[in-house]
Design an enzyme around this catalytic site. Sequence first.
Site, PDB file in Angstrom:
ATOM      1  CE1 TYR A 144      30.763  81.005  15.232  1.00 22.64           C
ATOM      2  CE2 TYR A 144      30.063  80.735  12.953  1.00 22.64           C
ATOM      3  CZ  TYR A 144      30.748  80.268  14.054  1.00 22.64           C
ATOM      4  OH  TYR A 144      31.421  79.069  13.990  1.00 22.64           O
ATOM      5  CG  ASP A 239      31.840  87.206   7.886  1.00 28.24           C
ATOM      6  OD1 ASP A 239      31.550  86.637   6.815  1.00 28.24           O
ATOM      7  OD2 ASP A 239      31.888  86.609   8.979  1.00 28.24           O
ATOM      8  CE  LYS A 267      27.581  80.234   5.898  1.00 34.33           C
ATOM      9  NZ  LYS A 267      27.413  78.994   6.641  1.00 34.33           N
TER      10      LYS A 267
END
Length: 426
Positions: A144, A239, A267
């Site tokens: 994801y 990622d 994040k």
Amino acid sequence: MTRARSAQLYSNAQKLIPGGVNSPARAWDSVGGDPLFLKKASGSRIWDVDDNELIDYVCSWGPMILGHAHPAVIDAAVEATRSGTSFGAPTELEVEMARRVIDAVPSIEVIRFVSSGTEATMSALRLARARTGRSKILKFNGGYHGHEDALLVEAGSGLANQGIASSAGVHPEYAASTLVAEFNDVDSVRLLLQANTGEVAAVIVEPIAGNMGVVTPEPGFLEELRELTREHGVLLIFDEVISGFRVSLGGAQAVYGVMPDITCLGKIVGGGFPVGAYGASAEIMSEVAPLGPMYQAGTLSGNPVAMAAGIATIDELSKPGVYEGLRATTDKLADGLIGVFDASGVQAAVNRVCGLLTVFFTGNPVFDMRTASATDREAFGAFFHGMVDNGVYLPPSQFEAWFVSTAHTDADIEQTLDAVKKSLPA
Ligand code: HOZ
């Protein structure tokens, strides 16, 4: 434990916001029940609107690696706020922040800040297409990377919960340009690259998968991916939105010693504020406007409050012993969980790396999305509710990571393991 106020708010929210949540992973659809509405947090603890106190292993899905409301981060953000919250012009804070990230993450020479992980991956794909002149992308089943159209194909996280691995509304041509391989299966990548020679711009991978639950790369997987992509002239995108600044200051690339062409961050890099980033060699980043023809922009990019929080977070993480401590806490929790499961005859796989873990109820190893999906999700749902009832807040999904922070103490771990004993699935 009363949850009357949360239930009331959820009922109101459902009339105003789709599903009552601003991000699907926050709904408790896959485990059943109504989500808790939170009102404050400090260190390893959160409080819901009914004043229930819980130990938090969601940690805002990753950013709160120092625990909630860390004084250094709060002070930096408050101080920056007093000087104005957004200018839409360059600031010294951005330069300071860029220096820190470039010093920490081995493959990044030049970095662009954006406002979310999704923007980072979206921009990284555009950059890869601009650089190679090719259009196809290869991702992994259960990977994801935010909600960029081309990446909402066979995706993990909230999509896996909803049983909608590929989102509606994605342009068929986008979906058709996305190839999907199996994580930890380099042959599946090789076959796809061979069948699409000269057409694939990039392979995008979470080097430590975090959205099918935590799944670590098997020895050699990332190395072979690096070799294969190089052979085919394909850019390798890591990622590291979850793994960046979590598994080490340099992310997964520093841990495994494999260097991607482009890195995406999010994040932790924003210290709890909305920040994402993508970075690469100076040569690749020279494609990005205003230097080059690949356009990407944003009013709140490099926002000064977010930059100040990010700087404070990285400075705290740079202090000696921080990652050793985080790893020790994660190991204590993971080993403790295995101990409780073994003593009770519960079959479970506990996948872990520094600061991250996932419990899967299965007698088999979990090494990709297929094995993650074959675990007992009903048992996970029952376990999740037992844990919440006993004061421990877990991600409400089998396909997410538990996030451990530097604020979690030995006493928190003991309390968590006591809750586990009371929450074992039948
Ligand atoms: N992307 C997160 C799950 N992997 C969810 C973020 C959120 O719901 O806040």
